[in-house]
Design a protein around this motif. Structure first.
Motif, short mmCIF file in Angstrom:
data_model
loop_
_atom_site.label_atom_id
_atom_site.label_comp_id
_atom_site.label_asym_id
_atom_site.label_seq_id
_atom_site.Cartn_x
_atom_site.Cartn_y
_atom_site.Cartn_z
N LEU A 6 -8.95 -8.66 0.15
CA LEU A 6 -7.85 -9.43 -0.43
C LEU A 6 -8.28 -10.15 -1.70
O LEU A 6 -7.63 -10.04 -2.75
N LEU A 7 -9.38 -10.89 -1.62
CA LEU A 7 -9.85 -11.64 -2.80
C LEU A 7 -10.26 -10.71 -3.94
O LEU A 7 -9.93 -10.94 -5.10
N ALA A 8 -10.98 -9.65 -3.60
CA ALA A 8 -11.43 -8.71 -4.63
C ALA A 8 -10.25 -8.01 -5.30
O ALA A 8 -10.23 -7.82 -6.52
N THR A 9 -9.25 -7.63 -4.51
CA THR A 9 -8.07 -6.96 -5.06
C THR A 9 -7.27 -7.88 -5.96
O THR A 9 -6.89 -7.50 -7.07
N VAL A 10 -7.03 -9.09 -5.51
CA VAL A 10 -6.26 -10.05 -6.32
C VAL A 10 -7.03 -10.38 -7.61
O VAL A 10 -6.46 -10.40 -8.70
N GLY A 11 -8.32 -10.65 -7.49
CA GLY A 11 -9.12 -10.96 -8.67
C GLY A 11 -9.15 -9.82 -9.67
O GLY A 11 -8.95 -10.02 -10.87
N ASN A 12 -9.38 -8.62 -9.17
CA ASN A 12 -9.43 -7.45 -10.04
C ASN A 12 -8.07 -7.18 -10.68
O ASN A 12 -7.99 -6.80 -11.86
N SER A 13 -7.00 -7.37 -9.92
CA SER A 13 -5.65 -7.16 -10.44
C SER A 13 -5.33 -8.15 -11.56
O SER A 13 -4.79 -7.78 -12.60
N LEU A 14 -5.64 -9.42 -11.32
CA LEU A 14 -5.37 -10.44 -12.33
C LEU A 14 -6.16 -10.18 -13.61
O LEU A 14 -5.64 -10.38 -14.73
N VAL A 69 -13.46 1.48 -3.14
CA VAL A 69 -12.36 2.38 -3.47
C VAL A 69 -11.02 1.74 -3.14
O VAL A 69 -10.07 1.81 -3.92
N LEU A 70 -10.93 1.08 -1.99
CA LEU A 70 -9.69 0.42 -1.59
C LEU A 70 -9.33 -0.70 -2.56
O LEU A 70 -8.18 -0.81 -2.99
N LYS A 71 -10.30 -1.51 -2.92
CA LYS A 71 -10.07 -2.62 -3.86
C LYS A 71 -9.57 -2.10 -5.20
O LYS A 71 -8.57 -2.58 -5.73
N ASP A 72 -10.24 -1.10 -5.74
CA ASP A 72 -9.84 -0.56 -7.05
C ASP A 72 -8.51 0.15 -6.99
O ASP A 72 -7.70 0.06 -7.92
N GLY A 73 -8.25 0.86 -5.90
CA GLY A 73 -6.97 1.56 -5.77
C GLY A 73 -5.80 0.59 -5.68
O GLY A 73 -4.78 0.77 -6.36
N LEU A 74 -5.94 -0.42 -4.84
CA LEU A 74 -4.88 -1.42 -4.71
C LEU A 74 -4.69 -2.19 -6.02
O LEU A 74 -3.56 -2.50 -6.41
N SER A 75 -5.78 -2.52 -6.69
CA SER A 75 -5.69 -3.24 -7.96
C SER A 75 -4.95 -2.42 -9.00
O SER A 75 -4.07 -2.93 -9.70
N THR A 82 -15.17 -14.38 -4.22
CA THR A 82 -15.18 -13.26 -3.28
C THR A 82 -16.39 -13.24 -2.34
O THR A 82 -16.22 -12.98 -1.15
N PRO A 83 -17.61 -13.53 -2.78
CA PRO A 83 -18.74 -13.53 -1.83
C PRO A 83 -18.58 -14.54 -0.70
O PRO A 83 -19.17 -14.37 0.37
N LEU A 84 -17.77 -15.57 -0.90
CA LEU A 84 -17.55 -16.55 0.18
C LEU A 84 -16.79 -15.93 1.35
O LEU A 84 -16.80 -16.48 2.45
N ALA A 85 -16.15 -14.80 1.11
CA ALA A 85 -15.41 -14.11 2.18
C ALA A 85 -16.34 -13.69 3.31
O ALA A 85 -15.90 -13.51 4.44
N LEU A 86 -17.61 -13.52 3.01
CA LEU A 86 -18.56 -13.09 4.03
C LEU A 86 -18.75 -14.14 5.12
O LEU A 86 -19.26 -13.84 6.19
N PHE A 87 -18.33 -15.38 4.85
CA PHE A 87 -18.53 -16.46 5.81
C PHE A 87 -17.26 -16.79 6.59
O PHE A 87 -17.19 -17.82 7.23
N THR A 88 -16.25 -15.93 6.51
CA THR A 88 -15.01 -16.17 7.24
C THR A 88 -14.96 -15.31 8.50
O THR A 88 -15.77 -14.39 8.66
N ASP A 89 -14.01 -15.60 9.36
CA ASP A 89 -13.86 -14.83 10.60
C ASP A 89 -13.44 -13.39 10.33
O ASP A 89 -13.87 -12.48 11.00
#
Length: 111
Positions: A99-107, A38-44, A84-91
């Motif tokens: 962030l990645l999902a919102t930017v990708g969906n927005s673009l 919901v957050l990703k789609d709303g921000l996008s 975006t799935p690579l985000a699971l391996f970050t701190d």
């Protein structure tokens, strides 16, 4: 009369909420995924609306240019969504994912 839910062992949830979550087999992971979606789609949608408001009146003036920008935007958004799935391996996996999902969906929406 004044009982603390944390002392009862149900992590601060009321009895009704806990029962509801158990009946429908809702786990914290499912709730977190729903909030992220919901957050990703709303921000996008908000970013797409801002972009449309800023550039909408200019589209007819130079349509070939904006068609090229739209094509590039869609391709870039698709690539970012693939990352975006690579985000699971970050701190900060949740924040990076959003962030990645919102930017990708927005673009993709702009394109």
């Amino acid at each position: 009369g004044n009982r603390n839910n944390n002392e009862e062992g149900n992590n601060g949830q009321s009895e009704d909420t806990g029962s509801f979550l158990e009946i429908f087999d809702v786990t914290p992971e499912i709730v977190s995924s729903g909030i992220s979606w919901v957050l990703k789609d709303g921000l996008s949608t908000f970013l797409i609306l801002l972009t449309t408001r800023k550039f909408g009146s200019k589209l007819d003036l130079n349509s070939k240019y904006y068609h090229l920008i739209g094509t590039f935007s869609y391709a870039s958004g698709t690539f970012i969504e693939l990352l975006t799935p690579l985000a699971l391996f970050t701190d900060h996996s949740w924040l990076t994912f959003i962030l990645l999902a919102t930017v990708g969906n927005s673009l993709k929406g702009i394109g």
